[in-house]
Design a protein around this motif. Structure first.
Motif, PDB file in Angstrom:
ATOM      1  N   ALA A  77     -16.092 -43.709 -44.563  1.00 50.20           N
ATOM      2  CA  ALA A  77     -17.271 -43.676 -45.433  1.00 50.20           C
ATOM      3  C   ALA A  77     -16.930 -44.246 -46.808  1.00 50.20           C
ATOM      4  CB  ALA A  77     -17.803 -42.250 -45.558  1.00 50.20           C
ATOM      5  N   HIS A  78     -15.726 -43.917 -47.327  1.00 47.31           N
ATOM      6  CA  HIS A  78     -15.278 -44.478 -48.606  1.00 47.31           C
ATOM      7  C   HIS A  78     -15.269 -46.005 -48.539  1.00 47.31           C
ATOM      8  CE1 HIS A  78     -12.716 -40.589 -49.357  1.00 47.31           C
ATOM      9  NE2 HIS A  78     -14.008 -40.388 -49.556  1.00 47.31           N
ATOM     10  N   ALA A  79     -14.663 -46.531 -47.493  1.00 48.85           N
ATOM     11  CA  ALA A  79     -14.475 -47.981 -47.369  1.00 48.85           C
ATOM     12  C   ALA A  79     -15.819 -48.701 -47.302  1.00 48.85           C
ATOM     13  CB  ALA A  79     -13.637 -48.303 -46.136  1.00 48.85           C
ATOM     14  N   TYR A  80     -16.740 -48.173 -46.495  1.00 51.98           N
ATOM     15  CA  TYR A  80     -18.029 -48.857 -46.358  1.00 51.98           C
ATOM     16  C   TYR A  80     -18.905 -48.682 -47.591  1.00 51.98           C
ATOM     17  CZ  TYR A  80     -16.981 -50.397 -41.696  1.00 51.98           C
ATOM     18  OH  TYR A  80     -16.413 -51.045 -40.643  1.00 51.98           O
ATOM     19  N   LEU A  81     -18.759 -47.566 -48.270  1.00 51.49           N
ATOM     20  CA  LEU A  81     -19.496 -47.401 -49.523  1.00 51.49           C
ATOM     21  C   LEU A  81     -19.014 -48.425 -50.547  1.00 51.49           C
ATOM     22  CD1 LEU A  81     -21.672 -45.759 -50.967  1.00 51.49           C
ATOM     23  CD2 LEU A  81     -19.868 -44.184 -51.742  1.00 51.49           C
ATOM     24  N   PHE A  82     -17.713 -48.664 -50.575  1.00 51.63           N
ATOM     25  CA  PHE A  82     -17.138 -49.691 -51.449  1.00 51.63           C
ATOM     26  C   PHE A  82     -17.746 -51.059 -51.134  1.00 51.63           C
ATOM     27  CE2 PHE A  82     -13.867 -53.043 -51.817  1.00 51.63           C
ATOM     28  CZ  PHE A  82     -13.639 -53.009 -53.182  1.00 51.63           C
ATOM     29  N   LEU A  83     -17.826 -51.423 -49.844  1.00 53.04           N
ATOM     30  CA  LEU A  83     -18.374 -52.718 -49.446  1.00 53.04           C
ATOM     31  C   LEU A  83     -19.875 -52.811 -49.755  1.00 53.04           C
ATOM     32  CD1 LEU A  83     -16.564 -53.253 -46.004  1.00 53.04           C
ATOM     33  CD2 LEU A  83     -16.044 -54.378 -48.183  1.00 53.04           C
ATOM     34  N   GLN A 111     -29.303 -57.977 -45.154  1.00 48.19           N
ATOM     35  CA  GLN A 111     -30.584 -58.519 -44.707  1.00 48.19           C
ATOM     36  C   GLN A 111     -31.661 -58.389 -45.788  1.00 48.19           C
ATOM     37  OE1 GLN A 111     -30.866 -56.076 -41.091  1.00 48.19           O
ATOM     38  NE2 GLN A 111     -31.066 -57.971 -39.887  1.00 48.19           N
ATOM     39  N   GLY A 112     -31.374 -57.560 -46.807  1.00 46.93           N
ATOM     40  CA  GLY A 112     -32.349 -57.338 -47.866  1.00 46.93           C
ATOM     41  C   GLY A 112     -33.468 -56.392 -47.478  1.00 46.93           C
ATOM     42  N   LYS A 113     -33.227 -55.575 -46.457  1.00 48.32           N
ATOM     43  CA  LYS A 113     -34.256 -54.635 -45.984  1.00 48.32           C
ATOM     44  C   LYS A 113     -34.121 -53.319 -46.754  1.00 48.32           C
ATOM     45  CE  LYS A 113     -34.718 -56.670 -41.377  1.00 48.32           C
ATOM     46  NZ  LYS A 113     -34.709 -56.441 -39.910  1.00 48.32           N
ATOM     47  N   VAL A 114     -34.686 -53.303 -47.947  1.00 50.02           N
ATOM     48  CA  VAL A 114     -34.507 -52.178 -48.872  1.00 50.02           C
ATOM     49  C   VAL A 114     -34.996 -50.865 -48.263  1.00 50.02           C
ATOM     50  CG1 VAL A 114     -35.061 -51.265 -51.148  1.00 50.02           C
ATOM     51  CG2 VAL A 114     -34.740 -53.730 -50.836  1.00 50.02           C
ATOM     52  N   ALA A 121     -24.129 -50.244 -40.259  1.00 46.17           N
ATOM     53  CA  ALA A 121     -25.593 -50.332 -40.238  1.00 46.17           C
ATOM     54  C   ALA A 121     -26.144 -50.482 -41.649  1.00 46.17           C
ATOM     55  CB  ALA A 121     -26.175 -49.102 -39.562  1.00 46.17           C
ATOM     56  N   CYS A 122     -25.601 -49.713 -42.574  1.00 43.54           N
ATOM     57  CA  CYS A 122     -26.054 -49.781 -43.965  1.00 43.54           C
ATOM     58  C   CYS A 122     -25.748 -51.153 -44.564  1.00 43.54           C
ATOM     59  CB  CYS A 122     -25.389 -48.670 -44.772  1.00 43.54           C
ATOM     60  SG  CYS A 122     -25.996 -48.533 -46.466  1.00 43.54           S
ATOM     61  N   LEU A 123     -24.527 -51.645 -44.321  1.00 41.22           N
ATOM     62  CA  LEU A 123     -24.125 -52.950 -44.838  1.00 41.22           C
ATOM     63  C   LEU A 123     -25.015 -54.054 -44.265  1.00 41.22           C
ATOM     64  CD1 LEU A 123     -22.004 -54.300 -46.666  1.00 41.22           C
ATOM     65  CD2 LEU A 123     -20.517 -54.487 -44.659  1.00 41.22           C
ATOM     66  N   LEU A 124     -25.317 -53.958 -42.973  1.00 39.19           N
ATOM     67  CA  LEU A 124     -26.187 -54.938 -42.325  1.00 39.19           C
ATOM     68  C   LEU A 124     -27.553 -54.990 -43.006  1.00 39.19           C
ATOM     69  CD1 LEU A 124     -27.051 -56.820 -39.922  1.00 39.19           C
ATOM     70  CD2 LEU A 124     -27.623 -54.710 -38.678  1.00 39.19           C
ATOM     71  N   ARG A 125     -28.179 -53.812 -43.204  1.00 38.74           N
ATOM     72  CA  ARG A 125     -29.513 -53.773 -43.806  1.00 38.74           C
ATOM     73  C   ARG A 125     -29.504 -54.273 -45.253  1.00 38.74           C
ATOM     74  NH1 ARG A 125     -31.336 -54.150 -39.124  1.00 38.74           N
ATOM     75  NH2 ARG A 125     -31.721 -52.227 -37.922  1.00 38.74           N
ATOM     76  N   LEU A 157     -30.077 -44.865 -44.995  1.00 42.18           N
ATOM     77  CA  LEU A 157     -28.695 -45.002 -44.532  1.00 42.18           C
ATOM     78  C   LEU A 157     -27.732 -44.873 -45.713  1.00 42.18           C
ATOM     79  CD1 LEU A 157     -29.195 -48.081 -42.148  1.00 42.18           C
ATOM     80  CD2 LEU A 157     -28.760 -45.723 -41.432  1.00 42.18           C
ATOM     81  N   PHE A 158     -28.095 -45.473 -46.833  1.00 40.36           N
ATOM     82  CA  PHE A 158     -27.253 -45.460 -48.023  1.00 40.36           C
ATOM     83  C   PHE A 158     -27.057 -44.034 -48.542  1.00 40.36           C
ATOM     84  CE2 PHE A 158     -26.807 -46.343 -52.719  1.00 40.36           C
ATOM     85  CZ  PHE A 158     -25.528 -46.847 -52.625  1.00 40.36           C
TER      86      PHE A 158
END
Length: 598
Positions: free
Chosen positions: A404-410, A379-382, A372-376, A388-389
């Motif tokens: 959580a580590h992996a997605y934070l990296f992305l 999309q540029g939806k700050v 969800a965080c990566l999607l937003r 989420l971030f």
């Protein structure tokens, strides 16, 4: 194009009263598949794809096309008391012709000898029909001297192949029963390790406890045979998923293939490892081989889709992933990879529906949060991604919050925060996170590839051990030119003086015994120096003998088929087919044109 020297062994049919011996049928089918797969020149379809057709009444030509093979083996098994009755037949897919069949009636206690006898007989017939194959003197090694232990193992394997937690736990019970009878049954040890690791990876059992039991079983198997292919495949998975040790995982996977070159699962896993390392050429080689022998396995299709995704062929990857999800809506790897594909294609609305509308038991909480965080962010939806971030950063502060580590990296990568992304990556080494392995070279991490630190991490993460060295196997069948010339002279003289072709039951093996040659050498000699397989070579002599008999006035009262039988043929259909191929005419046309029919 279908390889002529290819075969699929279809699941043997249980003709015993009741269903209790179904697992025995499956076990014998698998053993024959494993045995024939030891013949290097023969392409043998893997178990998963062959068993796709179990219980399906489809035309053999359709099955052959689906599997990409030229030949099929069908069989049946009947257990009655302490007796086994097994029947088998070989079929040419192109014309649906049955070119060999045989039955065996033996004691159940002789099961391993039967499997070896059947496998060798099938291999011999394929060689006579298709051309040179180098066949070992024994294809099936008895895994245990105790039939009851083997029965429990087969029951466990049959249950585990259903791939769900309930049956996996039942399988564990049977594997343990087998080991109580025979503690040295390595297949039961690897069966236990496979079942426990499945429960651990799929989240159906406490991860640490299940992995500990899997590793214990692996160690016991290793003490029995460290070269065992399934064991090394399991060790490769364990090294990757619990130790995040890429080099060790690669070494075990290579050993699995060195021990069993036709091991589809090993080729799939090697393809996966090479994909992660960005060596798409080698990944493609292993994947193509896995697809050639196991084309209908959903896992093979997933690896192909993942290969396309990592190659940035997103549209093609999407097609395969949708097919996988249509067949199994709970295929989590396919679902996650499809979301990745949609994010790369900027199909954000579709990705959003998959992320937020997936069933509760599907995507895990940290993974859903990360997606969800990566999607937003993409999309540029700050305003939407900031909350989420913050939550993702908080979750990633834990030592074992691998997703959580992996997605934070992305996410850091998508935000062009390379320094922060690589600081997260350090947790791969600190906490042995295989999930971070997967994220590092993912197409979603593409912005990080332009950073000077990326190749340094790439070298550090994917360092390889010294490659496994396989000893070069000398072709024991091949003869020197001098020996080949001598053997040809002996063969031609023997055919002329002894006429062994007049025996309808003559086989390549029996002729080799008469010539005091190894069957592999005779097979090689006929194919390399005569340009013919055994059947074509022998039938040529039979046709010549038939023509000689036909020309003899003393045989005028004998029918054409009678003369054919006297020439060594035992089938009218085979005689007519062979004769026309040799002479360009049917026997009747030849008889008429010869002037002998007046």
């Amino acid at each position: 194009m279908t390889h002529p020297k290819s075969i699929a062994v279809l699941p043997f049919v249980n003709t015993s009263p009741g269903k209790e011996n179904e697992f025995f049928c499956d076990g014998i089918t698998e053993e024959i598949i494993h045995a024939l797969a030891k013949i290097e020149q023969l392409k043998v379809t893997s178990r998963t794809s062959s068993f796709f057709f179990k219980g399906k009444n489809l035309p053999l030509a359709e099955i052959g096309r689906e599997l990409g093979v030229a030949n099929l083996l069908e069989g049946s098994l009947r257990v009655s008391g302490d007796r086994l009755r097994i029947s088998a037949q070989l079929i040419n897919v192109s014309d649906d012709s049955h070119f060999w069949s045989e039955s065996w009636d033996r004691k159940l206690e002789d099961i391993f000898a039967i499997q070896d006898e059947i496998s060798l007989r099938i291999a011999d017939k394929l060689r006579e029909y298709l051309g040179h194959l180098e066949i070992a003197d024994q294809l099936v090694q008895a895994p245990t001297g105790k039939v009851e232990a083997y029965r429990h193992y087969l029951q466990g394997k049959s249950l585990f192949n259903k791939w769900n937690p309930e049956h996996a736990n039942q399988a564990i019970g049977y594997f343990e029963k087998a080991l109580q009878i025979d503690p040295d049954l390595i297949d039961a040890h690897t069966g236990l390790a496979d079942a426990y690791s499945f429960l651990a990876v799929a989240g159906f059992a406490p991860r640490e406890i299940a992995w500990a039991k899997a590793i214990e079983s692996m160690q016991r198997a290793k003490a029995l045979d460290p070269q065992n292919a399934p064991l090394n495949y399991l060790l490769a998975n364990q090294a990757f998923f619990t130790e995040a040790d890429f080099g060790q995982s690669m070494q075990f996977a290579r050993q699995a293939i060195a021990s069993k070159p036709t091991y589809a699962e090993g080729h799939q896993f090697l393809a996966f490892l090479f994909m992660l390392r960005d060596d798409m050429k080698k990944a493609g080689e292993h994947l193509r081989y896995a697809r050639s022998i196991d084309p209908l396995n959903p896992e093979t299709k997933f690896y192909q889709a993942y290969f396309l995704y990592r190659s940035q062929s997103f549209d093609q990857a999407e097609v395969l992933l949708l097919e996988l999800l249509e067949a199994n809506a709970k295929n989590l790897p396919a679902l996650i990879t499809l979301i990745y594909v949609l994010l790369k294609k900027e199909a954000f609305d579709r990705a959003e529906r998959l992320i937020f509308n997936s069933p509760q038991e599907g995507i895990m909480p940290d993974e859903k949060l990360g997606l969800a965080c990566l999607l937003r962010v993409m999309q540029g939806k700050v305003g939407e991604y900031q909350q989420l971030f913050a939550e993702l950063e908080a979750n990633a502060s834990g030592d074992t919050s691998f997703q959580a580590h992996a997605y934070l990296f992305l996410v850091y990568g998508a935000l062009n925060e390379a320094k922060k992304a690589f600081s997260v990556l350090e947790k791969l080494f600190q906490y042995r996170s295989s999930i971070l392995f997967l994220a590092f070279g993912d197409p979603l991490a593409a912005p990080l590839r332009h950073n000077a630190e990326f190749p340094l991490y790439q070298k550090r993460i994917f360092a390889l051990p010294n490659p496994v060295v396989r000893p070069v196997k000398r072709n024991s069948a091949e003869l020197s030119e001098a020996d080949a010339t001598d053997y040809l002279r002996v063969l031609e003289q023997f055919m002329e003086t002894e006429s062994p072709f007049l025996d309808p039951s003559l086989s390549l093996r029996s002729l080799a015994n008469q010539l005091e040659m190894h069957p592999n050498q005779l097979s090689w000699l006929l194919n390399e120096k005569q340009g013919k397989n055994f059947n074509a070579y022998i039938n040529g002599f039979r046709v010549a003998h038939f023509i000689k008999l036909l020309a003899d006035p003393r045989n005028a009262s004998i029918s054409l088929i009678g003369l054919a039988y006297e020439s060594g043929f035992n089938s009218k259909t085979v005689f007519n087919t062979v004769f026309k191929k040799e002479t360009g005419m049917t026997p009747k046309e030849f008889h008429k044109n010869s002037g002998l029919s007046d």
